[in-house]
Write a protein that holds these residues in place. Structure first.
Motif, mmCIF file in Angstrom:
data_model
loop_
_atom_site.group_PDB
_atom_site.id
_atom_site.type_symbol
_atom_site.label_atom_id
_atom_site.label_comp_id
_atom_site.label_asym_id
_atom_site.label_seq_id
_atom_site.Cartn_x
_atom_site.Cartn_y
_atom_site.Cartn_z
ATOM 1 N N SER A 1 -6.096 11.736 -3.369
ATOM 2 C CA SER A 1 -7.188 10.808 -3.646
ATOM 3 C C SER A 1 -6.802 9.414 -3.162
ATOM 4 O O SER A 1 -5.798 8.842 -3.602
ATOM 5 C CB SER A 1 -7.480 10.775 -5.154
ATOM 6 O OG SER A 1 -8.264 9.647 -5.482
ATOM 7 N N GLN B 1 -8.326 6.675 -3.792
ATOM 8 C CA GLN B 1 -8.458 5.735 -4.896
ATOM 9 C C GLN B 1 -7.222 5.768 -5.794
ATOM 10 O O GLN B 1 -6.727 4.726 -6.226
ATOM 11 C CB GLN B 1 -9.713 6.054 -5.715
ATOM 12 C CG GLN B 1 -11.005 5.641 -5.046
ATOM 13 C CD GLN B 1 -11.184 4.129 -5.102
ATOM 14 O OE1 GLN B 1 -11.470 3.552 -6.135
ATOM 15 N NE2 GLN B 1 -11.005 3.489 -3.955
ATOM 16 N N ARG C 1 -13.273 -2.897 -10.407
ATOM 17 C CA ARG C 1 -12.762 -3.746 -9.335
ATOM 18 C C ARG C 1 -12.712 -5.218 -9.726
ATOM 19 O O ARG C 1 -11.690 -5.891 -9.552
ATOM 20 C CB ARG C 1 -13.609 -3.583 -8.068
ATOM 21 C CG ARG C 1 -13.079 -4.404 -6.902
ATOM 22 C CD ARG C 1 -13.829 -4.131 -5.629
ATOM 23 N NE ARG C 1 -15.226 -4.541 -5.719
ATOM 24 C CZ ARG C 1 -16.044 -4.599 -4.666
ATOM 25 N NH1 ARG C 1 -15.599 -4.232 -3.471
ATOM 26 N NH2 ARG C 1 -17.291 -4.982 -4.812
ATOM 27 N N THR D 1 -8.717 3.577 -14.415
ATOM 28 C CA THR D 1 -8.958 3.970 -13.027
ATOM 29 C C THR D 1 -7.938 4.996 -12.556
ATOM 30 O O THR D 1 -8.266 5.916 -11.802
ATOM 31 C CB THR D 1 -8.925 2.729 -12.117
ATOM 32 O OG1 THR D 1 -9.844 1.757 -12.614
ATOM 33 C CG2 THR D 1 -9.321 3.084 -10.692
ATOM 34 N N THR E 1 -9.452 8.546 -11.224
ATOM 35 C CA THR E 1 -9.443 8.826 -9.786
ATOM 36 C C THR E 1 -8.508 9.959 -9.391
ATOM 37 O O THR E 1 -8.517 10.392 -8.240
ATOM 38 C CB THR E 1 -9.051 7.564 -8.997
ATOM 39 O OG1 THR E 1 -7.788 7.077 -9.471
ATOM 40 C CG2 THR E 1 -10.103 6.478 -9.170
ATOM 41 N N VAL F 1 -10.405 -0.669 -4.497
ATOM 42 C CA VAL F 1 -10.905 -0.022 -5.718
ATOM 43 C C VAL F 1 -12.429 -0.070 -5.718
ATOM 44 O O VAL F 1 -13.031 -1.130 -5.529
ATOM 45 C CB VAL F 1 -10.344 -0.728 -6.973
ATOM 46 C CG1 VAL F 1 -10.932 -0.104 -8.236
ATOM 47 C CG2 VAL F 1 -8.818 -0.624 -6.992
ATOM 48 N N ARG F 2 -13.058 1.076 -5.952
ATOM 49 C CA ARG F 2 -14.522 1.144 -5.973
ATOM 50 C C ARG F 2 -15.053 0.834 -7.362
ATOM 51 O O ARG F 2 -14.449 1.187 -8.370
ATOM 52 C CB ARG F 2 -15.009 2.535 -5.563
ATOM 53 C CG ARG F 2 -14.662 2.944 -4.154
ATOM 54 C CD ARG F 2 -15.542 4.123 -3.722
ATOM 55 N NE ARG F 2 -15.637 5.140 -4.758
ATOM 56 C CZ ARG F 2 -14.881 6.219 -4.816
ATOM 57 N NH1 ARG F 2 -13.959 6.430 -3.899
ATOM 58 N NH2 ARG F 2 -15.036 7.103 -5.790
ATOM 59 N N ASP G 1 -17.587 2.201 -8.687
ATOM 60 C CA ASP G 1 -18.095 3.407 -9.334
ATOM 61 C C ASP G 1 -16.974 4.363 -9.731
ATOM 62 O O ASP G 1 -17.238 5.506 -10.108
ATOM 63 C CB ASP G 1 -19.083 4.121 -8.416
ATOM 64 C CG ASP G 1 -18.424 4.643 -7.124
ATOM 65 O OD1 ASP G 1 -17.256 4.275 -6.867
ATOM 66 O OD2 ASP G 1 -19.082 5.394 -6.388
ATOM 67 N N ALA G 2 -15.724 3.902 -9.664
ATOM 68 C CA ALA G 2 -14.593 4.785 -9.958
ATOM 69 C C ALA G 2 -14.629 5.314 -11.381
ATOM 70 O O ALA G 2 -14.200 6.446 -11.644
ATOM 71 C CB ALA G 2 -13.272 4.049 -9.710
#
Length: 511
Positions: free
Chosen positions: A272, A274, A339, A390, A394, A465-466, A468-469
């Motif tokens: 991943s 992320q 984020r 996170t 993730t 970092v998104r 929507d994570a």
């Protein structure tokens, strides 16, 4: 044994007492020893390298063996390995307290780390495996909160002991605590193990990880020491790098096979992007933080003239902020995405580091240290809880259990390497701690370096970092440790519920 204990029962309170006291010992030693460093240096006439190794010897064995420690508990019994870890830690603490020179102290600290690697994952695994499913979240929350309180009062206790009883009591205090933990655990804590644990242990992987960290740490620590052997420094660096390459190859081969030892770190956990990115942020962030916690208490005493108690409690406001607001920070990240909180939090922590560069001779606590402590604490409060969430969200679901352990080990390895590298690069070598002017200059250079690293971590978090994570993660990925004081590493988390099973999976990796 089937999990059957209620948190409200007497049995539940005994289990909670044993696990909190056990893990609290390791947490205290990760924070209070820094307060004792000036006294240790004076008594043993130690160099800066000796002080670095006093911290890093413990971090080295803990970081290198903590993943293996959890696996041993799953196979041979979590209570058994927890008890072994507590007794081991107490014996090593007695050796620390009886040390006759800096070399003996460093060796005893390394032994302490081995004990910590056994008892730290075991304490949380016992809770997860002993309490009824409906009580586990509250039990973990109580464990986390009480552990946070221990982390908050630890530096005060350490400062008081150093000032009024002597630095050796920072270690000797662990002996009566361990006696209580052993008595309560032996009588009241049930034995549990993972019935599905099988195969051989990844001893080679653990050995290569420890050798890699040891070789590189030695080279970084000694490269600026005038009396160090250049050949030994270069040789140690080569051995560390080669061991690191072998570790990666071993873990890749074992991850690709169904037979043989289970890998200590399945390499596909980093499949991943992320998860890889947030661990990179963790590495840079915790490396910089570890240097601050190593040098700040020294600087306050050597340069600022603070007493051990005043120096030890200087960062208490930041710790209190984390205790009270970490859960709210995590909830905020859940609403708006991780984020922005991580990025802003890391930047504020960098600003706190820059404020710390104002510390000098006769600096006042209210005017100089307190503002830095508050800004730094707000930054960590904003960043750490979203970072932990996170990490869990993730990771691939099949690696949910190992994700927290990997992130914890990444942070500890980062602190180990940064404490070895940055002080010498800033000029803090030899007998620098005996020269307040030289130490003040070195401290400022080190803090500027750490602030730059934190800014780099913030940029990485913002770019990688998104938002929507967390919103796309299953509920089982939410952290259960809501309250913590992230001094040495992100909080360990218990294993998650296997979707559709209705039962909590027994932890098969340390949390």
């Amino acid at each position: 044994m089937t999990a059957s204990i209620r948190l409200s029962s007497a049995a539940g309170r005994w289990v909670l007492l044993a696990t909190v006291l056990g893990s609290g010992m390791a947490m205290l030693d990760a924070t209070v020893v820094n307060v004792a460093l000036p006294k240790i240096a004076d008594e043993f006439e130690s160099s800066m390298a000796g002080l670095q190794w006093t911290i890093n010897a413990y971090a080295l064995t803990l970081a290198g063996l903590i993943l293996l420690g959890g696996a041993l508990g799953d196979r041979f019994g979590r209570r058994r390995m927890f008890l072994i870890g507590v007794v081991w830690f107490a014996i090593a603490s007695a050796l620390c307290g009886a040390a006759q020179d800096i070399s003996m102290l460093i060796a005893a600290r390394a032994l302490q780390g081995v004990g910590g690697a056994l008892l730290t994952p075991g304490s949380l695994a016992i809770i997860q495996a002993s309490f009824l499913p409906g009580n586990r979240a509250r039990a973990v929350g109580a464990w986390s909160g009480l552990g946070g309180v221990a982390g908050a009062i630890g530096p005060f206790v350490g400062g008081w002991l150093v000032e009024y009883a002597g630095w050796r009591w920072v270690f000797l205090l662990n002996i009566p605590l361990a006696a209580v933990v052993v008595a309560v655990t032996a009588r009241h804590v049930p034995e549990t193990r993972d019935a599905n644990a099988h195969g051989r242990f990844d001893v080679l992987g653990a050995a290569m990880a420890a050798l890699c960290l040891a070789g590189i740490t030695y080279a970084l620590t000694m490269m600026s020491e005038q009396d160090s052997s250049r050949a030994l420094v270069v040789g140690s660096a080569i051995v560390g790098v080669v061991a690191g390459v072998v570790f990666v190859l071993v873990e890749r081969r074992r991850s690709a096979r169904d037979d043989g030892p289970q890998p200590m770190v399945p390499v596909d956990v980093f499949g991943s992007k992320q998860f890889t990115a947030i661990n990179a942020v963790t590495f840079v962030m915790y490396g910089a933080m570890s240097v601050v916690f190593f040098l700040l208490v020294l600087t306050l005493q050597v340069v600022g003239g603070f007493s051990p108690i005043a120096a030890g409690t200087a960062m208490l406001p930041g710790t209190v902020l984390m205790l009270f607001f970490s859960a709210r920070s995590g909830a905020l990240a859940q609403r708006i995405g991780p984020r922005k909180p991580i990025t802003l939090g890391v930047l504020l922590a960098a600003a706190g580091m820059l404020l710390m560069t104002r510390i000098g001779p006769h600096s006042s606590y209210i005017g100089v240290v307190l503002p830095a402590a508050i800004v730094f604490g707000i930054g960590l409060t904003l960043a750490v809880a979203p970072l932990t969430a996170t990490v869990l969200a993730t990771a691939d679901e099949r690696h949910a259990g190992v994700a927290s352990g990997v992130n914890n080990a990444v942070a500890r390895a980062a602190g180990l390497l940064a404490v070895a590298a940055i002080p010498p690069l800033a000029g803090l070598t030899g007998d620098a701690y005996t020269n307040p002017s030289k130490f003040e200059h070195g401290f400022r250079m080190a803090l500027l370096t750490c602030a730059a690293l934190m800014i780099a971590a913030a940029v990485l978090a913002f770019l990688a970092v998104r938002d929507d994570a967390l919103s796309t993660a299953p509920p089982s990925a939410a952290p259960q440790c809501k309250v913590h004081c992230a001094i040495g590493a992100p909080p360990l988390e218990p294993d998650h519920v296997v979707p559709g099973s209705g039962e909590a999976r027994a932890p098969n990796t340390p949390e």
